[in-house]
Write a protein that holds these residues in place. Structure first.
Motif, PDB file in Angstrom:
ATOM      1  N   ASP A  53      30.486  -3.833   0.718  1.00 36.63           N
ATOM      2  CA  ASP A  53      30.661  -5.031   1.529  1.00 36.63           C
ATOM      3  C   ASP A  53      31.649  -5.961   0.824  1.00 36.63           C
ATOM      4  N   ILE A  54      32.332  -6.795   1.578  1.00 39.99           N
ATOM      5  CA  ILE A  54      33.298  -7.723   0.984  1.00 39.99           C
ATOM      6  C   ILE A  54      32.683  -9.089   0.736  1.00 39.99           C
ATOM      7  N   MET A  55      32.012  -9.639   1.759  1.00 39.81           N
ATOM      8  CA  MET A  55      31.510 -11.008   1.659  1.00 39.81           C
ATOM      9  C   MET A  55      30.181 -11.031   0.927  1.00 39.81           C
ATOM     10  N   MET A  56      30.255 -11.189  -0.417  1.00 38.18           N
ATOM     11  CA  MET A  56      29.059 -11.269  -1.249  1.00 38.18           C
ATOM     12  C   MET A  56      29.179 -12.480  -2.164  1.00 38.18           C
ATOM     13  N   PRO A  57      28.067 -13.096  -2.543  1.00 39.08           N
ATOM     14  CA  PRO A  57      28.125 -14.268  -3.423  1.00 39.08           C
ATOM     15  C   PRO A  57      28.599 -13.887  -4.818  1.00 39.08           C
ATOM     16  N   GLY A  58      29.290 -14.811  -5.464  1.00 40.88           N
ATOM     17  CA  GLY A  58      29.749 -14.565  -6.828  1.00 40.88           C
ATOM     18  C   GLY A  58      31.001 -13.711  -6.855  1.00 40.88           C
ATOM     19  N   MET A  59      30.814 -12.432  -6.983  1.00 40.31           N
ATOM     20  CA  MET A  59      31.935 -11.487  -7.041  1.00 40.31           C
ATOM     21  C   MET A  59      32.067 -10.788  -5.691  1.00 40.31           C
ATOM     22  N   ASP A  60      33.192 -11.010  -4.992  1.00 42.14           N
ATOM     23  CA  ASP A  60      33.337 -10.389  -3.679  1.00 42.14           C
ATOM     24  C   ASP A  60      33.777  -8.928  -3.805  1.00 42.14           C
ATOM     25  N   VAL A  82      33.153  -1.851   3.977  1.00 43.64           N
ATOM     26  CA  VAL A  82      32.454  -1.998   5.253  1.00 43.64           C
ATOM     27  C   VAL A  82      32.158  -3.479   5.426  1.00 43.64           C
ATOM     28  N   THR A  83      32.805  -4.125   6.394  1.00 43.57           N
ATOM     29  CA  THR A  83      32.741  -5.581   6.457  1.00 43.57           C
ATOM     30  C   THR A  83      32.907  -6.088   7.882  1.00 43.57           C
ATOM     31  N   ALA A  84      32.499  -7.334   8.079  1.00 45.89           N
ATOM     32  CA  ALA A  84      32.695  -7.978   9.377  1.00 45.89           C
ATOM     33  C   ALA A  84      34.109  -8.520   9.525  1.00 45.89           C
ATOM     34  N   LEU A  85      34.861  -8.598   8.426  1.00 41.46           N
ATOM     35  CA  LEU A  85      36.237  -9.082   8.496  1.00 41.46           C
ATOM     36  C   LEU A  85      37.090  -8.076   9.255  1.00 41.46           C
ATOM     37  N   ASP A  86      37.891  -8.536  10.190  1.00 43.68           N
ATOM     38  CA  ASP A  86      38.677  -7.602  10.989  1.00 43.68           C
ATOM     39  C   ASP A  86      40.145  -8.008  11.105  1.00 43.68           C
ATOM     40  N   GLN A  87      40.578  -8.953  10.274  1.00 41.23           N
ATOM     41  CA  GLN A  87      41.974  -9.371  10.316  1.00 41.23           C
ATOM     42  C   GLN A  87      42.850  -8.387   9.541  1.00 41.23           C
ATOM     43  N   SER A  88      44.079  -8.261   9.983  1.00 41.22           N
ATOM     44  CA  SER A  88      45.004  -7.329   9.350  1.00 41.22           C
ATOM     45  C   SER A  88      45.186  -7.644   7.870  1.00 41.22           C
ATOM     46  N   GLU A  89      45.298  -8.939   7.538  1.00 40.88           N
ATOM     47  CA  GLU A  89      45.520  -9.291   6.137  1.00 40.88           C
ATOM     48  C   GLU A  89      44.334  -8.915   5.243  1.00 40.88           C
ATOM     49  N   ASP A  90      43.110  -8.975   5.809  1.00 41.51           N
ATOM     50  CA  ASP A  90      41.937  -8.553   5.034  1.00 41.51           C
ATOM     51  C   ASP A  90      41.985  -7.057   4.759  1.00 41.51           C
ATOM     52  N   PHE A 102      38.831   1.100   5.267  1.00 38.22           N
ATOM     53  CA  PHE A 102      38.375  -0.242   5.627  1.00 38.22           C
ATOM     54  C   PHE A 102      37.746  -0.122   7.009  1.00 38.22           C
ATOM     55  N   LEU A 103      36.423  -0.210   7.094  1.00 36.57           N
ATOM     56  CA  LEU A 103      35.704  -0.064   8.355  1.00 36.57           C
ATOM     57  C   LEU A 103      35.074  -1.391   8.742  1.00 36.57           C
ATOM     58  N   THR A 104      35.197  -1.741  10.001  1.00 41.83           N
ATOM     59  CA  THR A 104      34.698  -3.024  10.494  1.00 41.83           C
ATOM     60  C   THR A 104      33.316  -2.870  11.114  1.00 41.83           C
ATOM     61  N   LYS A 105      32.409  -3.798  10.754  1.00 41.39           N
ATOM     62  CA  LYS A 105      31.067  -3.807  11.340  1.00 41.39           C
ATOM     63  C   LYS A 105      31.128  -4.286  12.787  1.00 41.39           C
ATOM     64  N   PRO A 106      30.245  -3.796  13.653  1.00 34.98           N
ATOM     65  CA  PRO A 106      29.304  -2.693  13.407  1.00 34.98           C
ATOM     66  C   PRO A 106      30.039  -1.361  13.344  1.00 34.98           C
ATOM     67  N   VAL A 107      29.659  -0.507  12.387  1.00 39.34           N
ATOM     68  CA  VAL A 107      30.387   0.730  12.139  1.00 39.34           C
ATOM     69  C   VAL A 107      29.880   1.831  13.057  1.00 39.34           C
ATOM     70  N   ASN A 108      30.821   2.517  13.682  1.00 44.17           N
ATOM     71  CA  ASN A 108      30.481   3.684  14.490  1.00 44.17           C
ATOM     72  C   ASN A 108      29.995   4.804  13.570  1.00 44.17           C
ATOM     73  N   ASP A 109      28.818   5.378  13.890  1.00 39.18           N
ATOM     74  CA  ASP A 109      28.223   6.394  13.025  1.00 39.18           C
ATOM     75  C   ASP A 109      29.122   7.602  12.818  1.00 39.18           C
ATOM     76  N   ILE A 110      29.721   8.079  13.884  1.00 39.81           N
ATOM     77  CA  ILE A 110      30.570   9.269  13.786  1.00 39.81           C
ATOM     78  C   ILE A 110      31.789   8.973  12.925  1.00 39.81           C
ATOM     79  N   GLN A 111      32.385   7.805  13.147  1.00 37.86           N
ATOM     80  CA  GLN A 111      33.546   7.400  12.364  1.00 37.86           C
ATOM     81  C   GLN A 111      33.185   7.305  10.882  1.00 37.86           C
ATOM     82  N   LEU A 112      32.056   6.685  10.587  1.00 38.52           N
ATOM     83  CA  LEU A 112      31.627   6.519   9.203  1.00 38.52           C
ATOM     84  C   LEU A 112      31.404   7.864   8.522  1.00 38.52           C
ATOM     85  N   MET A 113      30.615   8.739   9.144  1.00 35.90           N
ATOM     86  CA  MET A 113      30.250   9.989   8.490  1.00 35.90           C
ATOM     87  C   MET A 113      31.448  10.935   8.359  1.00 35.90           C
TER      88      MET A 113
END
Length: 455
Positions: A53-60, A82-90, A102-113
Motif C-alpha cells: 500500500d502507498i498511503m501509510m502513516p510514517g513511512m509511505d 496496491v493503492t487508491a491513488l489513480d493519478q498518472s503522476e502517482d 501499480f494496481l488501483t483499488k478496488p483490485v480486480n481478482d483476475i488482474q491481480l492473480m
C-alpha cells in the motif's frame, strides 16, 4: 506455483481481503501494518513478492519501495503497489521508485492473480541465475541493478501497423532507446530473432492480426525467449492483457499512453534484461571453465560441493522437498579393461547425454567422479525422484551404447540410490551419505536397480 507473499497495508480489512484471495491459491502469506515492519520482515525471511500500500502513516509505500530496491538483499523482490491513488503522476512515481506494477483499488481478482503469477515466474528465473552466479563468485553487478544510466542506448523493436503511432512512441523513448519500427508482425519476429534487442513493444491495434500470436511466437523461439515483451493495449481490454501475461508477456501499458509511464516501464524491463544477460554471460564463460567436467559437459564435483548447501538451505527455508540420486555404472572397470579407455570415455559421454534427457532443466546433474554421477532434484519428493531414477535406469539398459572403433554396441547397466531431505535436515553431507548407502545397497543386491534410502 508456491511462493511467499508479503501484504503491507495499515487497514486490517484490506489485509484480510488480499490474504484470503492469496491463500485460496495456496500462496503463503505474511503481513505487515507499516513500512518499518515490512522492511524487518524482508530482512528476516525469504519473501518472493510484496503487495504494498502507498498511503501509510510514517513511512509511505514510495519510501518503502525505494529502500527495498536500494538494498542488494531485497532489490530483486517484485513489488506491486496496491493503492487508491489513480493519478498518472502517482503511478509514474511508483514505477520510478522501483515498483514492478501499480494496481488501483478496488483490485480486480483476475488482474491481480495474473500479475502476481507473471512476476513470480520472472523472479524464479532471476533467482536461479543469481544463485548459480553467486556459487561461482561472479556477481559484481550492482551497477546494473540500479539502472541504465551511463550505459549505451537500448535497442527497442516497436511493432505497430500505424505510422503515426510509431512516430509518437519513438519520440517518447528517444531519451533512452533507439527504436526500430515495423508494421508486419511476422517480419518483426524474424527481425527480433536476428538482431539483439533489449525490449519488444507490441501494439494490440492490428486490423487483421492477433497480437498475442506474435507474443507467443517470441516466447517459443529460442533466440527471443528471454526478450522482454511489452503490450500496448486499449484501455479496458483487461481480458487481452490477462491472456498476454499468461503467455509470458512481461508488462503492458494502456492507451492513452503517458510518456513518463512508458519510459519508466521500459527502463525497468531494459535494466532487468541487461542484468540477466550479464549473469548468463558470466555463468557461461566462467563456470564452464571452472566447474564443468571436460569429458561429459556436466557440472563437476567442485560445483556440486559449493552449490549443494545453497540448494539445501533454500529447500529447508521454504519447507520444500529435495531429492538426490546417485548413479554408478555397473562393472565399468571391465569396459576399460576389455575395450580400452577411449571406449570407456564414449560410454561416459553417452551416459551424460541420457541423464540430461531424463531430468528437468531445474535439476542439477553432475559427474561425481569416475563412473559415478549425481542428480539433485529441487521440489521433488522421494516418490517422484524414484520414478525419475527408474526412467533413467531403463533408458541406460534398454539401448546399448555405441563406441568408436567397435561395430557392436555395448550393453551397459547402472545402479541408482535415492535419498530425500528430511524435515529439519540442514547438512548436505547427510543426504548424500544416505543416497550413497542406498546406491551400495543396489550394488550388493544384484545391480541394475533403484534403491531408495529409508525416510
Amino acid at each position: 506455483m508456491t511462493a511467499r507473499i508479503l501484504v503491507v497495508d495499515d487497514v486490517p480489512a484490506n489485509v484480510k481481503l488480499l490474504e484470503a484471495r492469496l491463500l485460496a491459491d495456496y500462496f503463503e502469506v505474511l503481513t505487515a501494518v507499516d513500512g518499518p515492519s515490512a522492511l524487518n520482515v524482508c530482512a528476516a525471511t525469504q519473501v518472493d513478492l510484496i503487495l504494498l500500500d502507498i498511503m501509510m502513516p510514517g513511512m509511505d509505500g514510495f519510501e518503502v519501495c525505494e529502500r527495498l530496491k536500494a538494498n542488494p538483499r531485497t532489490a530483486h523482490i517484485p513489488v506491486v503497489m496496491v493503492t487508491a491513488l489513480d493519478q498518472s503522476e502517482d503511478r509514474v512515481r511508483g514505477l520510478r521508485a522501483g515498483a514492478d506494477e501499480f494496481l488501483t483499488k478496488p483490485v480486480n481478482d483476475i488482474q491481480l492473480m495474473t500479475r502476481v503469477r507473471s512476476l513470480l515466474r520472472l523472479k524464479a528465473l532471476g533467482d536461479e541465475l543469481r544463485m548459480r552466479a553467486e556459487t561461482a563468485e561472479l556477481i559484481g553487478t550492482q551497477d546494473l541493478i540500479n539502472g541504465v544510466d551511463g550505459m549505451d542506448k537500448a535497442h527497442v523493436l516497436l511493432v505497430d501497423e500505424r505510422v503515426s503511432a510509431q512516430e509518437r512512441v519513438t519520440r517518447m523513448l528517444a531519451p533512452i532507446a533507439e527504436v526500430v519500427c515495423m508494421s508486419d508482425p511476422q517480419a518483426a519476429l524474424f527481425e527480433a530473432a536476428e538482431r539483439p534487442y533489449d525490449l519488444a513493444i507490441i501494439s494490440d491495434n492490428f486490423t487483421n492480426y492477433d497480437p498475442l500470436r506474435l507474443c507467443s511466437q517470441l516466447r517459443s523461439v529460442e533466440r527471443t525467449r528471454f526478450l522482454p515483451v511489452m503490450l500496448m493495449a486499449e484501455a479496458g481490454s483487461q481480458a487481452l492483457v490477462t491472456r498476454a501475461l499468461e503467455l509470458g508477456v512481461n508488462d503492458y501499458i494502456q492507451r492513452p499512453i503517458d510518456p513518463h509511464e512508458l519510459l519508466a516501464r521500459a527502463n525497468t524491463q531494459i535494466k532487468r534484461k541487461r542484468y540477466n544477460d550479464h549473469l548468463r554471460s558470466s555463468v557461461r564463460a566462467t563456470i564452464e571453465l571452472a566447474v564443468t567436467d571436460a569429458l561429459t559437459g556436466l557440472y563437476n564435483r567442485r560445483y556440486l560441493d559449493t552449490h549443494m548447501p545453497v540448494l539445501v538451505e533454500r529447500s529447508s527455508k521454504r519447507e520444500r522437498p529435495l531429492s538426490v540420486c546417485m548413479i554408478d555404472l555397473d562393472r565399468f572397470k571391465s569396459i576399460n579393461d576389455n575395450f580400452g579407455h577411449q571406449a570407456g570415455d564414449d560410454v561416459l559421454r553417452e551416459l551424460s547425454r541420457r541423464i540430461k534427457q531424463a531430468v528437468r532443466g531445474a535439476d542439477l546433474a553432475c559427474r561425481y567422479g569416475g563412473e559415478e554421477f549425481v542428480v539433485v532434484m529441487p521440489d521433488t519428493d522421494g516418490t517422484l525422484a524414484a520414478a525419475v531414477a527408474e526412467r533413467l535406469r531403463v533408458s541406460i539398459e534398454a539401448v546399448p551404447f555405441r563406441v568408436n572403433g567397435r561395430a557392436e554396441p555395448l550393453s551397459v547397466t547402472a545402479s541408482l540410490g535415492i535419498a530425500t531431505l528430511k524435515d529439519g535436515e540442514a547438512a548436505a553431507s547427510s543426504v548424500f551419505q544416505r543416497a550413497d548407502e542406498a546406491l551400495y545397497t543396489a550394488k550388493r543386491s544384484g545391480r541394475n536397480r533403484v534403491v531408495a534410502a529409508a525416510a
